[in-house]
Design a protein around this motif. Structure first.
Motif, PDB file in Angstrom:
ATOM      1  N   CYS A  39      -4.181  -0.100  -0.379  1.00 38.46           N
ATOM      2  CA  CYS A  39      -5.293  -1.223   0.401  1.00 38.46           C
ATOM      3  C   CYS A  39      -6.223  -0.733   0.775  1.00 38.46           C
ATOM      4  CB  CYS A  39      -4.365  -1.829   2.038  1.00 38.46           C
ATOM      5  SG  CYS A  39      -4.862  -0.098   3.122  1.00 38.46           S
ATOM      6  N   CYS A  73      -7.248   2.052   4.140  1.00 39.63           N
ATOM      7  CA  CYS A  73      -6.715   3.254   3.154  1.00 39.63           C
ATOM      8  C   CYS A  73      -7.659   3.607   2.523  1.00 39.63           C
ATOM      9  CB  CYS A  73      -5.186   3.201   2.480  1.00 39.63           C
ATOM     10  SG  CYS A  73      -4.480   3.175   4.222  1.00 39.63           S
ATOM     11  N   CYS A  76       1.085  -1.596   0.033  1.00 42.54           N
ATOM     12  CA  CYS A  76      -0.055  -0.032  -0.218  1.00 42.54           C
ATOM     13  C   CYS A  76       0.918   1.288   0.598  1.00 42.54           C
ATOM     14  CB  CYS A  76      -0.945   0.217   1.383  1.00 42.54           C
ATOM     15  SG  CYS A  76      -1.977   1.679   1.601  1.00 42.54           S
ATOM     16  N   CYS A 132      -0.449   3.023   3.729  1.00 48.55           N
ATOM     17  CA  CYS A 132      -0.115   3.620   5.412  1.00 48.55           C
ATOM     18  C   CYS A 132       1.426   1.768   5.256  1.00 48.55           C
ATOM     19  CB  CYS A 132      -0.700   2.552   5.364  1.00 48.55           C
ATOM     20  SG  CYS A 132      -1.179   0.417   4.994  1.00 48.55           S
TER      21      CYS A 132
END
Ligand SMILES: [Zn+2]
Ligand SMILES: [Zn+2]
Length: 150
Positions: free
Chosen positions: A133, A136, A93, A96
């Motif tokens: 992801c 997120c 991701c 994050c």
């Protein structure tokens, strides 16, 4: 775990207390730790341990084919260690920085296709996909609440 130890022993690797401890830590770590992260955990159990021992053990396991080094991020190309034994791929991701491991039978087609094109023999593959992801994406969607006022 026992299998790894037996195999490493039979290959003449000297299994010291420190090496055994580092193997235990790798076994319990989910994800892809850096050498410093392994060291931080190991030091709690074995305060006399040196970071250089962690690196030496990592390189030894790498030579034995039991671990592989990975660099996920474009901007922060920190070396991380992968203890998952089977061939697998990764998704990271971009927000994050979480890494998800996955396997794909489609990779066999990619290998085959490339082999046919370039007349090479592909042995292993490691693909890294980048994106956002699920967590997120959900956070992002919450922030983007549509305007309902006038
Ligand atoms: Zn992995
Ligand atoms: Zn994320």
């Amino acid at each position: 775990m026992k299998e790894t130890i037996d195999r490493l022993r039979s290959q003449g690797g000297r299994l010291t207390v420190q090496r055994r401890l580092i193997l235990d830590i790798l076994e319990s770590f989910s994800g892809h730790p850096t050498a410093e992260e392994i060291y931080a955990v190991a030091k709690q159990k074995y305060p006399k341990l040196h970071l250089s021992t962690v690196y030496r053990t990592i390189r030894w396991l790498e030579q034995e084919g039991r671990l592989s080094a990975r660099r996920f991020e474009e901007d922060n190309r920190q070396e991380r260690f992968d203890y998952t034994p089977s061939e697998h791929h990764h998704f990271q991701c971009s927000i994050c920085k979480d890494v998800i491991e996955f396997e794909s039978p489609l990779m066999n087609e990619v290998k085959k296709d490339f082999e046919d094109q370039k007349d090479v023999l592909v042995e292993t593959a490691s693909l890294i996909l980048y994106g956002t992801c699920k967590r997120c994406r959900q956070l992002f969607q919450q922030e983007e609440t549509p305007y309902t006022g006038k």
